[in-house]
Design a protein around this motif. Sequence first.
Motif, PDB file in Angstrom:
ATOM      1  N   GLU A   1       0.808  -1.225   0.000  1.00  0.00           N
ATOM      2  CA  GLU A   1       0.000   0.000   0.000  1.00  0.00           C
ATOM      3  C   GLU A   1       0.839   1.271   0.000  1.00  0.00           C
ATOM      4  OE1 GLU A   1      -1.598  -0.932   4.068  1.00  0.00           O
ATOM      5  OE2 GLU A   1      -1.423   1.243   4.241  1.00  0.00           O
ATOM      6  N   PHE A   2       2.142   1.165   0.229  1.00  0.00           N
ATOM      7  CA  PHE A   2       2.980   2.352   0.326  1.00  0.00           C
ATOM      8  C   PHE A   2       3.501   2.825  -1.031  1.00  0.00           C
ATOM      9  CE2 PHE A   2       3.949   0.547   4.697  1.00  0.00           C
ATOM     10  CZ  PHE A   2       2.939   1.327   5.274  1.00  0.00           C
ATOM     11  N   GLY A   3       3.236   2.111  -2.109  1.00  0.00           N
ATOM     12  CA  GLY A   3       3.690   2.570  -3.417  1.00  0.00           C
ATOM     13  C   GLY A   3       4.267   1.444  -4.249  1.00  0.00           C
ATOM     14  N   GLN A   4       5.224   1.795  -5.118  1.00  0.00           N
ATOM     15  CA  GLN A   4       5.836   0.809  -5.994  1.00  0.00           C
ATOM     16  C   GLN A   4       6.862  -0.017  -5.225  1.00  0.00           C
ATOM     17  OE1 GLN A   4       6.840   3.961  -9.080  1.00  0.00           O
ATOM     18  NE2 GLN A   4       6.373   2.226 -10.409  1.00  0.00           N
ATOM     19  N   VAL A   5       6.832  -1.323  -5.437  1.00  0.00           N
ATOM     20  CA  VAL A   5       7.765  -2.229  -4.784  1.00  0.00           C
ATOM     21  C   VAL A   5       8.615  -2.909  -5.847  1.00  0.00           C
ATOM     22  CG1 VAL A   5       8.033  -4.214  -3.262  1.00  0.00           C
ATOM     23  CG2 VAL A   5       6.153  -2.601  -2.895  1.00  0.00           C
ATOM     24  N   PHE A   6       9.937  -2.748  -5.763  1.00  0.00           N
ATOM     25  CA  PHE A   6      10.881  -3.411  -6.656  1.00  0.00           C
ATOM     26  C   PHE A   6      11.663  -4.435  -5.842  1.00  0.00           C
ATOM     27  CE2 PHE A   6      10.286  -0.281 -10.002  1.00  0.00           C
ATOM     28  CZ  PHE A   6       9.867   0.836  -9.296  1.00  0.00           C
ATOM     29  N   PHE A   7      12.254  -5.404  -6.528  1.00  0.00           N
ATOM     30  CA  PHE A   7      13.068  -6.358  -5.790  1.00  0.00           C
ATOM     31  C   PHE A   7      14.224  -6.864  -6.632  1.00  0.00           C
ATOM     32  CE2 PHE A   7      10.093  -9.106  -7.978  1.00  0.00           C
ATOM     33  CZ  PHE A   7      10.851 -10.223  -8.330  1.00  0.00           C
ATOM     34  N   SER A   8      15.273  -7.278  -5.910  1.00  0.00           N
ATOM     35  CA  SER A   8      16.443  -7.902  -6.511  1.00  0.00           C
ATOM     36  C   SER A   8      16.798  -9.129  -5.692  1.00  0.00           C
ATOM     37  CB  SER A   8      17.639  -6.943  -6.537  1.00  0.00           C
ATOM     38  OG  SER A   8      17.391  -5.848  -7.383  1.00  0.00           O
ATOM     39  N   SER A   9      17.324 -10.139  -6.358  1.00  0.00           N
ATOM     40  CA  SER A   9      17.655 -11.388  -5.672  1.00  0.00           C
ATOM     41  C   SER A   9      19.122 -11.469  -5.308  1.00  0.00           C
ATOM     42  CB  SER A   9      17.274 -12.581  -6.563  1.00  0.00           C
ATOM     43  OG  SER A   9      17.973 -12.513  -7.799  1.00  0.00           O
ATOM     44  N   SER A  10      19.904 -10.429  -5.604  1.00  0.00           N
ATOM     45  CA  SER A  10      21.321 -10.452  -5.231  1.00  0.00           C
ATOM     46  C   SER A  10      21.798  -9.026  -5.002  1.00  0.00           C
ATOM     47  CB  SER A  10      22.171 -11.104  -6.332  1.00  0.00           C
ATOM     48  OG  SER A  10      22.222 -10.278  -7.479  1.00  0.00           O
ATOM     49  N   GLY A  11      22.934  -8.915  -4.307  1.00  0.00           N
ATOM     50  CA  GLY A  11      23.481  -7.593  -4.030  1.00  0.00           C
ATOM     51  C   GLY A  11      23.932  -6.879  -5.287  1.00  0.00           C
ATOM     52  N   ALA A  12      24.556  -7.596  -6.213  1.00  0.00           N
ATOM     53  CA  ALA A  12      25.053  -6.974  -7.440  1.00  0.00           C
ATOM     54  C   ALA A  12      23.906  -6.428  -8.278  1.00  0.00           C
ATOM     55  CB  ALA A  12      25.864  -7.993  -8.249  1.00  0.00           C
ATOM     56  N   ASP A  13      22.816  -7.229  -8.422  1.00  0.00           N
ATOM     57  CA  ASP A  13      21.657  -6.739  -9.185  1.00  0.00           C
ATOM     58  C   ASP A  13      21.053  -5.510  -8.525  1.00  0.00           C
ATOM     59  OD1 ASP A  13      20.468 -10.075 -10.104  1.00  0.00           O
ATOM     60  OD2 ASP A  13      22.016  -8.769 -10.985  1.00  0.00           O
ATOM     61  N   ALA A  14      21.037  -5.514  -7.195  1.00  0.00           N
ATOM     62  CA  ALA A  14      20.471  -4.368  -6.478  1.00  0.00           C
ATOM     63  C   ALA A  14      21.263  -3.098  -6.763  1.00  0.00           C
ATOM     64  CB  ALA A  14      20.449  -4.655  -4.986  1.00  0.00           C
ATOM     65  N   LEU A  15      22.594  -3.182  -6.769  1.00  0.00           N
ATOM     66  CA  LEU A  15      23.427  -1.999  -7.033  1.00  0.00           C
ATOM     67  C   LEU A  15      23.211  -1.487  -8.460  1.00  0.00           C
ATOM     68  CD1 LEU A  15      26.716  -3.058  -5.231  1.00  0.00           C
ATOM     69  CD2 LEU A  15      24.978  -1.447  -4.445  1.00  0.00           C
ATOM     70  N   ASP A  16      22.899  -2.389  -9.408  1.00  0.00           N
ATOM     71  CA  ASP A  16      22.596  -1.958 -10.782  1.00  0.00           C
ATOM     72  C   ASP A  16      21.222  -1.313 -10.869  1.00  0.00           C
ATOM     73  OD1 ASP A  16      24.241  -4.856 -12.253  1.00  0.00           O
ATOM     74  OD2 ASP A  16      25.041  -2.877 -11.698  1.00  0.00           O
TER      75      ASP A  16
END
Length: 817
Positions: free
Chosen positions: A32-47
Amino acid sequence: MFLPDIKLQNSKILIVDDNLQNVMILKEVIAEFGQVFFSSSGADALDLIPKVNPDLILLDIEMPSMDGWQVCRTLKQQARFADIPIIFITGHNQPSFEQLSLELGAVDFITKPFDAGICKLRVRNQLKLQQQTRQIIQAREQIQHLVKQVPVLITYWNKDWQLKFSNDFSGSWFAVQDPSERQNNKHLKQFFPEALSSAIQHYERIDGNEKQFVVEVNEGKTKFYYQVFQTALTSRNEDKGYLVTIVDISEVKLAKDALYSEKERLRVTLSSIGDAVVATDIEGLITFMNPVAERLTGWRFRDARNLKIENVMPLRDAHSKHELKNPLYIALSEQRIVSMALNSQLISRYGASYLVEDSAAPIRDKNGEMIGAIMVFHDVSETMAMSVKMSHLANHDQLTDLPNRLLLRDRLDVACASATTNNQKACILLIDIDHFKYLNDTLGHQYGDELIIQVSKRLKALLPPAYTLSRLGGDEFVVLMSGIVTVDTASQLARRLLDAMHEPFMLAGNLHNASVSTGISLYPDDAQDAEQLMRHADAAMYRAKQEGRNRFCFFSDELEEALLQRHQLEKTLRHALKHDELVVLYQPKINMHNHQVVGAEALVRLPDGNGSFISPAEFIPLAEESGLIIELGRQVLFKACAYIKLLLDQGLRVPISVNVAAAQFSSAELELHIQEALTVNELPAELLELEITETALMVDVLNTQNKLAQLKALGIAISIDDFGTGYSSLSYLKTFNVDIMKIDMSFVRDMLINHHDFEIVKTIISLGQSMGLKLVAEGVETKEQQKALLELGCETGQGYLFSKPIAVEPFLTFLKS
């Protein structure tokens, strides 16, 4: 200044977790707070972060290739992303993990499994805080733009009063013809009118770095008033110059008299912001209401204008419901500030009621004449409710909501006083759940708490309303009987409570049986005051446990004597521990093939002061109950190690075993005490053996495995004492790293006359041999027992056939013989 509303629905949240199930659960919680994104690894998250620019990151710790700490550290090193709040959500609950996470810059740390509601609140609070921070930055920028437009002359001068800066670029101040020349080191007297420059130089000679004053300047027939703020600037105690700020307050000064009455009314009103404010004239007719007053009274100001205040704000006593005179009229008649009566209740236009408090005050004009009054009040309903709630929490147990020890003591004092006055009796039943610690350790504290809740409900259902059921803490409850109380009524109630416990309790989906032991004490038969009444009920309860539990016991003179003896025994034990008076005897362990001494057991004895010893069966349980067992065990350990050293110095290598109680085994100091005893006496660790009972080992199996590994790492031997009398769980026993198994004397004593005991001894020996353990039989008293044990495969014995426990010197003689 405009600040937008906080809308969390527009937030962007990034979840970084290699477990898709965790991601989906979190996404559902915070969707309910807005858009939710996700990454399954630290490297993908930094990208992904530069593309998304999230408002909040929910970060797992354990991830392949790059863990959450590395991701956090990388982001905090980049100025662009350093301010993004990070919440760690992890299955680790060790304080060190949380500490490192916060040191790296995380704003919060949530452990799995988490409560969805609490997690949602934490995310919401961080998003709200992030948006508020942005609003503050926006507000700061707006303030900067506003300051630029404020009609204030700002000038900076060197210490010789030569102009270095002025913000009057247009030359509008003091009719300067050539504004560009204002920066050309003009002197103060060339820049300001004479009255103004003289005043500035005059205040320069007055102590203080900061001055504020008003200067009147006459220009023809017109008077101007300037408010001057003058600050001396220094560096390293050297004069650097002056900052002079000038505000034209001419219009304010001229309008001051005309606006005085209105300003006074406004000052009083603004000082009351946040409270309800109602103003009237001297007749009590309403002339002003703020929004809070409108909400509490239910009246709009436009409807309430010129109405009597008592019609808009009717007050009554909250208890008696009698009408109260509005304190505003008292303020008008007595011309003073008046506080509202206590327990005042405001009835709104639509029937709602509020507890209110505060005061009324008269309003005066500039000549001191009273022109009306103002009523300032606020709703204290929630405060009063919170006060009641806090009082309840202070006097009730949080788990069961029963009266706690504090409230019980108060009611007990009242009951005793009432019994004395009316020539009646008061009675308490102290109830303790049998074997609760075992159940709590076995099922876990969550189900232990659930059992306490169910027991409390079952007990309460059986009690009349006039009786008090309270929880002292742990698994102890107290029933206070008041009114007409006899021994029979107390006995009948105790029986009903015992019988009620026979119905099983449903815990963790399974039925569990529980029983209680109850001690009963009556006032004034058994005690002279409430404190003694509680103490005697406690003694009676312990007697009920000693007699087999699941029963009740009345206090008696015999128990009083036992209580005094117990107190004296504890006093003797404490004195012996304080003055190092414990005596350690040694009972040899014999190789029954060749009758050689292969070791000894250290057995503690407590001197009674009359040349005899108090039995360990009496003072060891007391030491465990009173918390003295750890110090007692430490002293025995050090005495035994010192004796091993004495034997070594005489060329005798004799391993000596020391008994370790359950509390001592589970304490954090045991390993340190052993290391210290070995180091101080310079002993090889293999000469020290610890004897630990099955019961102590089975309290917490995982902790026991870790503890045994630490002790074995020191090089000492571990023996299971009294095997066969405890849990005897083979599935756990095989995982314990022990060296020796001792066969309890209760089996050895009757093994030749009781077939079952013989088979038990035979089984224990077989089990020990299969596990590669050394075997020691306790309580060997006859040669026939010795022969039978040898035939079964047990070579080591300990008992009166060889020697009773003997003192230091006799034991040394025994060894040499």
